[in-house]
Design a protein around this motif. Structure first.
Motif, PDB file in Angstrom:
ATOM      1  N   THR A 124       0.836  -1.202   0.000  1.00  0.00           N
ATOM      2  CA  THR A 124       0.000   0.000   0.000  1.00  0.00           C
ATOM      3  C   THR A 124       0.872   1.253   0.000  1.00  0.00           C
ATOM      4  N   ALA A 125       1.872   1.265   0.897  1.00  0.00           N
ATOM      5  CA  ALA A 125       2.740   2.433   0.981  1.00  0.00           C
ATOM      6  C   ALA A 125       3.469   2.658  -0.338  1.00  0.00           C
ATOM      7  N   GLY A 126       4.010   1.556  -0.904  1.00  0.00           N
ATOM      8  CA  GLY A 126       4.785   1.677  -2.134  1.00  0.00           C
ATOM      9  C   GLY A 126       3.932   2.176  -3.287  1.00  0.00           C
ATOM     10  N   LEU A 127       2.714   1.654  -3.404  1.00  0.00           N
ATOM     11  CA  LEU A 127       1.858   2.049  -4.519  1.00  0.00           C
ATOM     12  C   LEU A 127       1.346   3.482  -4.346  1.00  0.00           C
ATOM     13  N   ALA A 128       0.987   3.834  -3.092  1.00  0.00           N
ATOM     14  CA  ALA A 128       0.425   5.163  -2.858  1.00  0.00           C
ATOM     15  C   ALA A 128       1.472   6.239  -3.138  1.00  0.00           C
ATOM     16  N   GLY A 129       2.698   6.028  -2.626  1.00  0.00           N
ATOM     17  CA  GLY A 129       3.751   7.012  -2.850  1.00  0.00           C
ATOM     18  C   GLY A 129       3.449   8.321  -2.150  1.00  0.00           C
ATOM     19  N   GLY A 130       4.313   9.302  -2.392  1.00  0.00           N
ATOM     20  CA  GLY A 130       4.085  10.655  -1.883  1.00  0.00           C
ATOM     21  C   GLY A 130       3.998  10.710  -0.375  1.00  0.00           C
ATOM     22  N   VAL A 135       4.542   9.037   5.425  1.00  0.00           N
ATOM     23  CA  VAL A 135       3.996   8.902   6.779  1.00  0.00           C
ATOM     24  C   VAL A 135       4.027   7.432   7.217  1.00  0.00           C
ATOM     25  N   MET A 136       3.581   6.552   6.317  1.00  0.00           N
ATOM     26  CA  MET A 136       3.540   5.130   6.665  1.00  0.00           C
ATOM     27  C   MET A 136       4.936   4.591   6.996  1.00  0.00           C
ATOM     28  N   MET A 137       5.918   5.004   6.209  1.00  0.00           N
ATOM     29  CA  MET A 137       7.249   4.461   6.437  1.00  0.00           C
ATOM     30  C   MET A 137       7.924   5.091   7.651  1.00  0.00           C
ATOM     31  N   ARG A 138       7.597   6.356   7.962  1.00  0.00           N
ATOM     32  CA  ARG A 138       8.167   6.939   9.192  1.00  0.00           C
ATOM     33  C   ARG A 138       7.611   6.210  10.402  1.00  0.00           C
ATOM     34  N   PHE A 139       6.338   5.790  10.311  1.00  0.00           N
ATOM     35  CA  PHE A 139       5.749   5.006  11.391  1.00  0.00           C
ATOM     36  C   PHE A 139       6.541   3.701  11.582  1.00  0.00           C
ATOM     37  N   VAL A 140       6.914   3.089  10.459  1.00  0.00           N
ATOM     38  CA  VAL A 140       7.722   1.868  10.540  1.00  0.00           C
ATOM     39  C   VAL A 140       9.052   2.177  11.227  1.00  0.00           C
ATOM     40  N   ASP A 141       9.659   3.295  10.836  1.00  0.00           N
ATOM     41  CA  ASP A 141      10.943   3.682  11.444  1.00  0.00           C
ATOM     42  C   ASP A 141      10.798   3.822  12.954  1.00  0.00           C
ATOM     43  N   VAL A 142       9.695   4.462  13.393  1.00  0.00           N
ATOM     44  CA  VAL A 142       9.460   4.652  14.816  1.00  0.00           C
ATOM     45  C   VAL A 142       9.326   3.297  15.509  1.00  0.00           C
ATOM     46  N   MET A 143       8.518   2.413  14.924  1.00  0.00           N
ATOM     47  CA  MET A 143       8.316   1.089  15.508  1.00  0.00           C
ATOM     48  C   MET A 143       9.623   0.316  15.600  1.00  0.00           C
ATOM     49  N   MET A 144      10.471   0.517  14.583  1.00  0.00           N
ATOM     50  CA  MET A 144      11.766  -0.166  14.550  1.00  0.00           C
ATOM     51  C   MET A 144      12.626   0.217  15.742  1.00  0.00           C
ATOM     52  N   SER A 145      12.464   1.451  16.186  1.00  0.00           N
ATOM     53  CA  SER A 145      13.357   1.937  17.241  1.00  0.00           C
ATOM     54  C   SER A 145      12.813   1.613  18.639  1.00  0.00           C
ATOM     55  N   VAL A 146      11.617   0.997  18.697  1.00  0.00           N
ATOM     56  CA  VAL A 146      11.101   0.550  19.996  1.00  0.00           C
ATOM     57  C   VAL A 146      11.750  -0.796  20.328  1.00  0.00           C
ATOM     58  N   PRO A 147      12.351  -0.941  21.535  1.00  0.00           N
ATOM     59  CA  PRO A 147      12.945  -2.238  21.876  1.00  0.00           C
ATOM     60  C   PRO A 147      11.863  -3.306  21.969  1.00  0.00           C
ATOM     61  N   PHE A 148      11.873  -4.154  20.967  1.00  0.00           N
ATOM     62  CA  PHE A 148      10.734  -5.035  20.738  1.00  0.00           C
ATOM     63  C   PHE A 148      10.553  -6.070  21.850  1.00  0.00           C
TER      64      PHE A 148
END
Lengths: 303, 683
Positions: A124-130, A135-148
């Protein structure tokens, strides 16, 4: 161009095709690169062996894994108990099967949850673009930095740990990598002519995602699933080892390992080595399969 | 092949002599023989043309001479002699002394053949330092020297540039400079201009020709383009399926060709002065699979003159007349090229525009503008790239409109905007009078459905994971107005219409040949009964013999279905064969518009005239009589296009007014329009 085949055979050929595709995939796995071929085969055989032992083993070798029997605690391996017994008097081989079942179930289910979420999110993120993509990928970045692991520990103490809840929690925290992978793949796929062709024919977003983008990024996804399974099994083991795994009467390999460690100095080696080796073997098996799949799929792409 | 195949009189100046060269490649458990018993020779100052379709073994022959066969490839027979020295006996170390020093190669794709992380000066100096043991400074000076030789202005300043800073034409010049740096005896140019636009191609070919004369080198020119060969080669070897089919002096070959393949190949090329009503000749079938060796003539299965003898035994290449050899049991009577014949017939066939009636246009594009924002660097200010700058044209129902122009002229962007892949910055696109632009979402998709597109690359435009049946069914499924069995029936009808057997239905795209894939692409575009077909470079990825099959098919279907089409191509001959009216684009502007014959025979815009002059034609006399380079210089950037007339920077007629005022598209009569202050033709 060969002469036209009978048109009738095409209509009912769906099952034949599905079968042919499966055979093709197996053939590719076997005839991969001279090294990757055998490595992949070793992985498949190892994984199948472990699955067979854990799921079919109890049918042949049934043991009591519910009632505690202190009289039988810490028996060394013998004819009656091939791998001895543990502190509660449970048969270790039977317990290994019990724990393995749980570990494999959780691993596979967690990987599936992660992959489904990650693939849809990434596509979805890749197709939507822009901006949507950003926003979607920054959310992923944030989640990545949470000690899982930390979050999983907290969540798993809040809820009763069952195999389903554990795998759901693991899955919900490990979809980030597949999301990134699929997004990257979709970014390059969506500029291909056949995707443009579908768009020019009037295909809508969901139709593009499900018909062209996801099927064509499936190679990446399939390879990632195998690594996800391995990772999830390790994560379950870690949780179990820390005491946040499944609760009695269920068990998993991590819990068994942690119980065995308490008696490390007592010389009860059969509480440590069998379960440790199983853990290494299953993770290795899935990694080998993933590696071989990656080789074959990459090679097909360059052809 | 026998020694009789040895052509021409033996001269002492013979530089390179290849005899009975046979190359085998083992890959994926298959053994291919891309070159079988090829003999050729070349003398100093001579250009040998090696022409053939893809898979004919022409590039592999070049690679074998260079000792640079791909992995798994070996020379299994024959000899390669350079100045009396047997190259096959050389060790790899010794061969390295020959490569780049005695024999040098110019590759096709200058973007991948140059190292992007090194300056061009370093890359040109490299062979000099390796082979001449020159110091860094000497090599650098030599690099500047050869760079000026290939016509790059202010070479000393350019040496520090990286490949990405140069244009395609410039990079190709740099590649030539690298090859020249050590003054090789033989230069092998493998499709040196295939990646370039025609105007640039003309410049680079002229440069190569001049350098060969001045430096007295021998040149092997490998190409698929008969037109390039006609103008530049002294002798021609026509290759087919790894063998030489015919070898002769260029004039001789074109004036009295004997091998049926040579004849068929030339007959299937669409020409600029082709009579549009006559169908192109098309060679049936596909080139043979090189893994299967048959005893017979490799062309037998596609040849019109085939007999039992052809399938029984392959004919040898025999010199039947001095300097003219061919391998055929049933040669054609000596006849001039079908091209020359067609040329003669086509003369004075210029017809006046007849359809200028009041029927409302099917597709009307007016004032279409498409601009992109591009950012320079990471934080740089954004600039506007003007891809299409106010283009208007109309297509009447059932007519075919052709758009020609070089790469970067905006023709593909225009096509993509029309089918709705891009949103125009300004302007209107009307289909049957209805403006499509304001429509969005499902409504827009439904309204655009009558416009379908045929894509350029048959390899990229089909989803590799879908079977042919699913690919062709996709537009029907998306339209959603028929049940599954009706869709299946329609798919079958479409396959029939494009001449494919039903056995391809369950194949995957990679199991089909290029021509078959393009037919599938055409079937898919026709599936929903479109009223307008947009074809973007429909045949430029195909080989000559397959190209004519697809062109004929498109033409038949256009007539049968009454399609309105827009054909976009860089190839004027292709466009002219298919289209009723032609529009010529340059840097986002339509500079000339008119009927095909008007454009070709009475071009009014200097750019159109230059473009036509730059197209190589497979007629030696015409090619040699052409002026050196009709359009000089490079295409300006579309980010900051020239003021006034956008062509003025390259125009021989440009005057002050051209920089100030932009010329309007004016009608010269009979629908022939031109946008120029100084048109070559008035009224």
């Amino acid at each position: 161009m060969s002469a036209g085949a009978d048109s009738g055979q095409v209509v009912g050929a769906a099952e034949v095709l599905a079968g042919r595709r499966r055979v093709e995939l197996l053939r590719r796995l076997r005839t991969g690169s001279p090294f990757g071929g055998t490595i992949g085969l070793v992985g498949v055989v190892l994984a199948l062996a472990i699955v067979a032992v854990c799921f079919l083993g109890p049918l042949i070798y049934s043991t009591n894994q519910v009632d505690v029997d202190p009289l039988k605690a810490f028996l060394p391996p013998s004819g009656e108990h091939p791998l001895g017994t543990d502190s509660q008097g449970f048969d270790v081989l039977g317990r290994l099967m019990e724990g393995g079942r749980a570990s494999l179930q959780i691993g596979v289910f967690a990987a599936l949850v992660a992959t489904v979420i990650g693939t849809l999110y990434g596509a979805t993120a890749g197709l939507a673009g822009g901006i949507v993509d950003a926003v979607m990928m920054r959310f992923v970045d944030v989640m990545m930095s949470v000690p899982f692991l930390f979050v999983v520990l907290i969540v798993s103490t809040k809820f009763n740990s069952s195999a389903w809840s554990l795998s759901l929690i693991l899955g919900l925290f490990s979809w980030l990598i597949p999301a990134r992978l699929v997004r990257a793949e979709v970014l390059s796929l969506k500029t291909r002519d056949y995707v443009l062709a579908a768009r020019s024919m009037g295909a809508s977003g969901p139709s593009l995602v499900f018909r062209h983008l996801i099927p064509n990024s499936l190679g990446v996804v399939v390879v990632n699933i195998t690594f996800q399974v391995a990772d999830a099994i390790l994560a379950v083991a870690t949780l179990g080892f820390l005491g946040f795994g499944l609760s009695y009467p269920h068990t998993d390999w991590g819990g068994q390992l942690s119980a065995g460690v308490n008696y490390l100095l007592s010389g009860y080696w059969w509480l440590i080595y069998p379960v440790g080796l199983c853990l290494v073997a299953v993770v290795l098996a899935f990694n080998l399969i993933g590696e071989a799949l990656r080789d074959t799929l990459d090679r097909r792409r360059t052809l | 092949m026998s020694a009789a195949a040895d052509l021409g009189t033996v001269s002492a100046t013979r530089v390179l002599d290849v005899r009975d060269l046979t190359v085998a490649i083992e890959a994926h458990g298959r053994r291919l023989q891309p070159v079988s018993g090829v003999s050729l020779h070349i003398s100093a100052g001579e250009t040998l043309g090696l022409v053939g379709e893809s898979g004919s073994g022409k590039s592999m022959t070049g690679a074998a001479i260079m000792g640079m066969l791909p992995p798994g490839g070996t020379i299994t027979g024959g000899s390669v002699t350079l100045g009396g020295r047997d190259l096959r006996s050389l060790s790899e170390t010794d061969y390295r002394q020959v490569r780049g020093n005695d024999i040098a190669m110019v590759f096709q794709d200058s973007l991948t053949s140059l190292n992007p992380t090194r300056t061009i000066g370093y890359q040109i100096a490299e062979p000099v330092r390796i082979h001449r043991g020159a110091s860094r400074k000497e090599a650098w000076e030599r690099a500047a020297e050869v760079l000026s030789l290939v016509g790059i202005p202010r070479p000393a300043e350019r040496l520090g540039d990286y490949p990405h800073q140069l244009s395609g034409g410039m990079r190709q010049r740099v590649m030539i400079a690298m090859a020249l740096a050590c003054e090789p005896k033989v230069i092998i140019a493998d499709e040196p201009t295939t990646a370039l636009d025609v105007t640039m191609q003309a410049q680079v070919l002229t440069l190569l020709d001049g350098l060969k004369e001045r430096l007295g080198m021998a040149m092997i020119l490998i190409t698929h383009d008969m037109g390039v060969i006609a103008g530049r080669a002294d002798r021609v070897n026509v290759m087919y399926a790894g063998r030489i089919a015919e070898a002769a002096d260029t004039e001789d070959l074109f004036a009295a060709m004997r091998h049926p393949y040579t004849h068929d190949l030339l007959a299937s090329i669409p020409l600029l002065d082709q009579d549009r009503s006559a169908r192109l000749y098309s060679i049936s079938g596909l080139p043979p699979d090189l893994s299967e060796r048959s005893a017979g003539c490799p062309y037998a299965s596609r040849c019109r003159r085939v007999s039992d003898a052809c399938t029984a035994l392959a004919p040898e290449l025999i010199e039947h007349m001095p300097g003219h050899a061919f391998a055929c049991w049933h040669p054609m009577p000596p006849q001039s090229s079908p091209v020359l014949v067609a040329r003669r017939q086509a003369n004075d066939s210029r017809h006046e525009e007849t359809v200028e009636d009041a029927t409302p246009p099917r597709l009307a594009v007016s004032g279409l503008v498409k601009e992109y924002d591009v950012r320079r660097g990471w934080f740089g200010a954004s600039a506007r790239l003007s891809a299409v700058a106010g283009v208007s044209f109309e297509i009447a129902p059932g007519q075919t409109y052709g758009l020609v122009g070089e790469s970067g002229c905006g023709k593909s962007t225009l096509g993509r905007t029309i089918i709705g892949l891009e949103r125009p910055t300004a302007g209107e696109i009307r289909l049957d009078g209805l403006d499509l632009e304001p429509l969005k979402g499902g409504e827009g998709r439904r309204r655009r459905r009558p416009i379908q597109m045929m894509f350029q690359d048959p390899y990229a435009s089909l989803d590799p994971r879908l079977r042919v049946a699913a690919i062709i069914r996709e537009p029907l499924r998306l339209a959603g107005d028929a049940d599954r069995s009706a869709q299946d029936a329609r798919v079958r009808d479409l396959l029939d219409a494009v001449g494919l057997p039903t056995s391809v239905l369950e194949r995957l795209p990679h199991e089909l040949s290029g021509g078959q894939r393009q037919r599938v692409g055409l079937a898919r575009a026709l599936a929903v009964h479109p009223s307008v077909l947009v074809a973007d470079e429909p045949v430029s990825a195909l080989d000559v013999s397959v190209r004519s099959q697809v062109l004929n098919l498109m033409k038949d279907l256009q007539a049968d279905l009454g399609l309105t089409s827009l054909v976009i191509s860089h190839d004027l001959a292709v466009v002219k064969y298919l289209a009723d009216r032609i529009g010529v684009m340059y840097l986002g502007k339509l500079v000339e518009e008119g009927a095909g014959e008007d454009i070709y025979q009475a071009a009014a815009h200097p750019y159109t005239a230059g473009l036509i002059a730059a197209i190589p034609e497979p007629v030696p006399d015409v090619e040699r009589a052409k002026p050196a380079a009709a359009v000089t210089g490079e295409l300006p950037s579309a980010i900051d296009p020239p003021s006034g007339c956008r062509f003025r920077t390259r125009c021989p007629l440009a005057d002050d007014i051209c920089a100030v005022r932009e010329p309007e598209l004016i009608d010269l009569g009979a629908g022939h329009k031109v946008a120029c202050h100084f048109p070559l033709r008035v009224g």
